[in-house]
Design a protein around this motif. Structure first.
Motif, PDB file in Angstrom:
ATOM      1  N   TYR A 153       0.828  -1.207   0.000  1.00  0.00           N
ATOM      2  CA  TYR A 153       0.000   0.000   0.000  1.00  0.00           C
ATOM      3  C   TYR A 153       0.864   1.260   0.000  1.00  0.00           C
ATOM      4  CZ  TYR A 153      -4.674  -1.991   0.832  1.00  0.00           C
ATOM      5  OH  TYR A 153      -5.895  -2.635   0.706  1.00  0.00           O
ATOM      6  N   THR A 202       2.576   1.761  -3.290  1.00  0.00           N
ATOM      7  CA  THR A 202       1.567   2.223  -4.253  1.00  0.00           C
ATOM      8  C   THR A 202       1.334   3.719  -4.121  1.00  0.00           C
ATOM      9  OG1 THR A 202       0.451   0.074  -4.215  1.00  0.00           O
ATOM     10  CG2 THR A 202      -0.823   1.941  -5.025  1.00  0.00           C
ATOM     11  N   PHE A 219       2.617   1.794  -9.804  1.00  0.00           N
ATOM     12  CA  PHE A 219       1.574   1.830  -8.770  1.00  0.00           C
ATOM     13  C   PHE A 219       0.425   0.888  -9.110  1.00  0.00           C
ATOM     14  CE2 PHE A 219      -0.814   5.461 -10.877  1.00  0.00           C
ATOM     15  CZ  PHE A 219      -2.102   4.961 -10.766  1.00  0.00           C
ATOM     16  N   PHE A 240       1.928  -2.556  -7.883  1.00  0.00           N
ATOM     17  CA  PHE A 240       1.941  -2.671  -6.429  1.00  0.00           C
ATOM     18  C   PHE A 240       0.521  -2.652  -5.864  1.00  0.00           C
ATOM     19  CE2 PHE A 240       6.488  -1.779  -6.538  1.00  0.00           C
ATOM     20  CZ  PHE A 240       6.947  -2.479  -5.433  1.00  0.00           C
ATOM     21  N   GLY A 241      -0.374  -1.890  -6.498  1.00  0.00           N
ATOM     22  CA  GLY A 241      -1.759  -1.860  -6.038  1.00  0.00           C
ATOM     23  C   GLY A 241      -2.435  -3.209  -6.176  1.00  0.00           C
TER      24      GLY A 241
END
Length: 298
Positions: A175, A178, A206, A209-210
């Protein structure tokens, strides 16, 4: 620095995420339990306006977070997300006809008070919009290594608190990464337009990673009790985001005698989050113990 806009949008994102949690849980509870084993479960949910409203609030939360990160420092925006769980429980008392005991309300108050004390004492400043690659490379390498280590540690443990805590911490790291990547890509969008936004690597970073964070979150929720995973996610996200804000965005916090006050605020937040994650209503929101009623005994 004017923090009103990022604070308002961060609070809007926290509120939207909290509302989405409650709405989606309300929709899930409307599906008969036997239906949860059918392949058509998602189709059933998509036909429910409450579920669609929950998805709309998820989108609204993402937009609010993007605006908040584009206009304010990570060290202000991300810690405000610790309010998601208290807000979700307050909303659930209305929409799910649940009830918080006096101790539950006390825990909500503790999170809010601790957050206010910590942010006041820290007084974050600085807001670099673009970090150089010589900062990005080691930061992302460390984040990836920590993620891999936490996932391996989780997989080596049986289902329970330890496994849930490891997946929860991994979710928090994902998180925070992100948010850092989103912050840079949103500044690119604001400064150079859509074409540059779609051409910068941080946009795809992002997104990656999200997606990883959502996958790890689902594993954290299934791996063990909420009392183990939720504090790790909530407090880990805030802590790692502070570190990334300082490292990547040249943000800094007040030092000296303010540090003990910051630690006191963080301790109060931790105690409040831990108490909230023990509540039956909180477990009902995450689907833990499906047969449990969403009301809390006094």
């Amino acid at each position: 620095m004017d923090l009103l806009v990022p604070v308002l949008f961060a609070l809007g994102a926290a509120l939207s995420n909290a509302l989405a949690t409650v709405l989606q849980r309300k929709a899930a509870l409307s599906v008969p339990r036997s239906d949860s084993l059918r392949a058509g479960l998602m189709l059933d949910l998509l036909r429910r306006p409450v579920w669609l409203a929950g998805m709309a609030t998820v989108i609204a939360a993402a937009v609010c977070q993007a605006v908040a990160l584009a206009t304010g420092p990570m060290t202000v925006v991300q810690p405000l997300f610790v309010l998601e769980l208290p807000l979700a429980l307050v909303i659930a008392t209305v929409l799910l006809h649940g009830r918080l005991s006096p101790s539950g309300w006390g825990a909500v108050g503790a999170v809010v008070t601790g957050l206010a004390v910590a942010l006041f004492a820290a007084s974050p400043e600085g807001n670099r919009t673009h970090a150089p690659m010589d900062r990005w490379i080691p930061v992302l390498a460390v984040c990836a290594a920590v993620l891999a280590g936490l996932v391996l540690a989780a997989l080596r443990r049986p289902e329970g608190r330890g496994r849930a805590a490891c997946f929860g911490l991994a979710t928090a790291v994902a998180y925070a990464a992100t948010a850092a990547l989103m912050k840079t890509s949103m500044h690119t969008l604001d400064d150079e337009g859509v074409t540059a936004f779609l051409g910068t690597w941080q946009t795809y970073g992002f997104a990656l990673f999200g997606a990883c964070a959502l996958f790890l979150l689902s594993n954290a929720m299934q791996a063990g009790p909420l009392v183990a995973s939720q504090p790790a996610i909530t407090l880990g996200d805030a802590g790692v985001s502070l570190a990334l804000g300082i490292t990547l965005c040249a943000e800094h916090l007040r030092g000296g005698w303010w540090v003990p006050l910051q630690l006191l605020g963080a301790a109060v937040i931790a105690a409040g989050v831990l108490a909230l994650s023990r509540l039956p209503l909180a477990r009902a929101l995450t689907g833990e113990g499906r047969r449990a009623a969403p009301a809390e005994a006094p």
